[in-house]
Motif scaffolding. Structure first.
Motif, short mmCIF file in Angstrom:
data_model
loop_
_atom_site.label_atom_id
_atom_site.label_comp_id
_atom_site.label_asym_id
_atom_site.label_seq_id
_atom_site.Cartn_x
_atom_site.Cartn_y
_atom_site.Cartn_z
N THR A 157 0.82 -1.21 0.00
CA THR A 157 0.00 0.00 0.00
C THR A 157 0.86 1.26 0.00
OG1 THR A 157 -1.73 -1.15 1.23
CG2 THR A 157 -1.79 1.25 1.26
N VAL A 158 0.42 2.26 -0.76
CA VAL A 158 1.06 3.58 -0.78
C VAL A 158 0.00 4.60 -0.36
CG1 VAL A 158 2.31 5.28 -2.16
CG2 VAL A 158 2.61 2.84 -2.64
N PRO A 159 -0.05 4.95 0.93
CA PRO A 159 -1.08 5.90 1.38
C PRO A 159 -0.98 7.26 0.71
CG PRO A 159 -0.04 4.77 3.24
CD PRO A 159 0.76 4.44 2.04
N LEU A 160 0.25 7.65 0.34
CA LEU A 160 0.44 8.96 -0.29
C LEU A 160 1.65 8.92 -1.21
CD1 LEU A 160 -0.24 12.02 -0.55
CD2 LEU A 160 1.30 12.39 1.40
N LEU A 161 1.46 9.39 -2.42
CA LEU A 161 2.55 9.65 -3.36
C LEU A 161 2.63 11.16 -3.56
CD1 LEU A 161 4.66 9.01 -5.59
CD2 LEU A 161 2.72 8.72 -7.17
N VAL A 162 3.81 11.72 -3.34
CA VAL A 162 4.04 13.15 -3.54
C VAL A 162 5.07 13.31 -4.66
CG1 VAL A 162 4.88 15.31 -2.54
CG2 VAL A 162 3.50 13.74 -1.15
N THR A 163 4.71 14.07 -5.69
CA THR A 163 5.65 14.34 -6.78
C THR A 163 5.95 15.84 -6.81
OG1 THR A 163 3.75 14.38 -8.32
CG2 THR A 163 5.05 12.36 -8.20
#
Length: 330
Positions: A225-231
Motif C-alpha cells: 500500500t502507498v497511502p500517499l505519493l508526492v511528486t
C-alpha cells in the motif's frame, strides 16, 4: 507495520546517501513545523529517522560504454531523446510566456526574442546530427534559457553543463537501454533501487524531478500500500518525450496508490506541463494526481529541499504518516 517514508531523487551528480537523507529530512521537518505538525517533525528528525530511506541511483549513470553491451546504440537513442526533450522544454516555456502585444512591454518582448532564439537552436531541422552535435546544441539551448529571469543568477550553483548532464539522465532512462552483464537495462536497475527501499509494507513516497518518473513506474510493479505519493517538479506530462514513453501505457495512477499530490513552482525550469491530472488516467479506485502550485523564494526553485520546506508539501506527508501509523496499529 510502521509505514516507511521513501525519498526518490531526480537529476544530478553523484550523491552521498546519508548526507542527502539528512538534508531531505531536515527540509521536510521545517515544512512540517510550518504546517503545524511539530510533533511529527521532531520524531522524524530524531527517533523515527530510521523509517526514512533515500533511494540513491546516481551511481548507475556512468558513461553508457561502461554499462555493458549496446553502449553506442544506447548513447545514440538517448541523444535523439535529448534533442526532442530540448525542443519540448523550450516550447513549454514559450507557451507559458507568450509574446505581449503591448507596445511598451519591452521585458516580455525581450524574453520572447530569447525564447525564439532558443527554439531555433533546439530545432532539429537543418541541424547537424550525432551525439556530439546534439550535446553542443543542448549546451547552447540551456545557456540561452538560463540567461532568462529568474534563472540568470544561478550559474554559480547550476551551470548549463550540469543542466545538460541532468537532462541527459532523463533521456538515458527513457531510452530503456544500457544492459548490464545480466541483461538488466539502466531503467530497470534504477527501479530496483526503489523496490529495495520500499520493502513489503506501507510506504509514503516523495519523489522529485526524474525521480517522479522512476517512482511512478516502480509503484506500478508494487503490491504494498502507498497511502500517499508526492511528486515535486515533475516532467511526467511532457507529451513529446516523457509521457508517451512511460510504462505501462497509457499513463495511469498505480493501483496501490491511495492519494497522489503533485506540486510545481512557476519558476521551475523542468515542470513545464505541471498539471499531471490532465495526462494521467485514474486507477480503479478513481485516484488521480492533484496538482498545486507553490511559490518558493530564490532564483533556483527546482531543488527538492525548496519543495520539501513548503508547508503545503510537508503537511500532507505528516498527516499521511500519522494516519498510516494508526491504521497499522489497529
Amino acid at each position: 507495520m510502521v509505514p516507511r517514508l521513501v525519498f526518490v531523487h531526480g537529476i544530478g551528480p553523484l550523491r552521498d546517501t546519508e548526507r542527502e537523507l539528512a538534508s531531505w529530512i531536515d527540509s521536510l521537518a521545517r515544512g512540517m513545523r510550518a504546517a503545524g505538525h511539530s510533533a511529527v517533525a521532531e520524531r522524524l528528525a530524531g527517533a523515527d529517522a530510521g523509517i526514512c530511506s533515500f533511494v540513491n541511483y546516481a551511481d548507475l549513470y556512468a558513461p553508457p560504454e561502461a554499462q555493458g553491451s549496446g553502449g553506442a546504440r544506447a548513447e545514440g537513442e538517448a541523444s535523439e531523446l535529448l534533442a526532442e526533450l530540448l525542443v519540448e522544454l523550450v516550447a513549454g516555456h514559450t507557451s507559458a510566456h507568450p509574446t505581449s502585444e503591448g507596445p511598451h512591454d519591452r521585458e516580455r518582448q525581450h524574453r520572447a526574442g530569447i525564447l525564439a532564439h532558443a527554439r531555433a537552436e533546439a530545432g532539429t531541422r537543418g541541424q547537424a546530427q550525432g551525439s556530439l552535435a546534439v550535446l553542443r546544441r543542448a549546451l547552447n539551448v540551456t545557456t540561452t534559457l538560463m540567461s532568462l529571469k529568474p534563472w540568470g543568477g544561478v550559474a554559480h550553483r547550476v551551470t548549463p553543463k550540469l543542466m545538460v548532464n541532468g537532462l541527459t539522465q532523463v533521456s538515458r532512462y527513457l531510452a530503456r537501454g544500457e544492459q548490464d552483464a545480466s541483461g538488466l537495462t539502466l531503467d530497470s536497475r534504477v527501479r530496483n533501487r526503489v523496490h529495495e527501499a520500499l520493502g513489503d509494507g506501507p510506504a509514503v513516497v516523495v519523489a522529485h524531478s526524474l525521480g517522479t518518473v522512476v517512482a511512478l513506474e516502480a509503484l506500478h510493479e508494487r503490491q504494498g500500500t502507498v497511502p500517499l505519493l508526492v511528486t515535486l517538479g515533475s516532467p511526467i506530462s511532457m507529451r513529446t518525450v516523457v509521457r508517451p514513453r512511460l510504462l505501462p501505457q497509457p499513463p495511469r495512477t498505480p493501483e496501490r496508490v491511495e492519494r497522489w499530490l503533485n506540486f510545481w513552482d512557476k519558476d521551475d525550469i523542468i515542470a513545464v506541463r505541471p498539471l499531471l491530472e490532465r495526462d494521467v488516467l485514474p486507477n480503479t479506485s478513481g485516484v488521480l494526481p492533484r496538482s498545486s502550485r507553490i511559490d518558493s523564494d530564490g532564483i533556483w526553485v527546482h531543488s527538492a529541499e525548496k519543495y520539501l520546506a513548503q508547508a503545503a508539501v510537508a503537511g500532507p506527508v505528516a498527516e499521511a504518516l500519522t494516519v498510516a501509523e494508526r491504521r497499522s496499529a489497529s
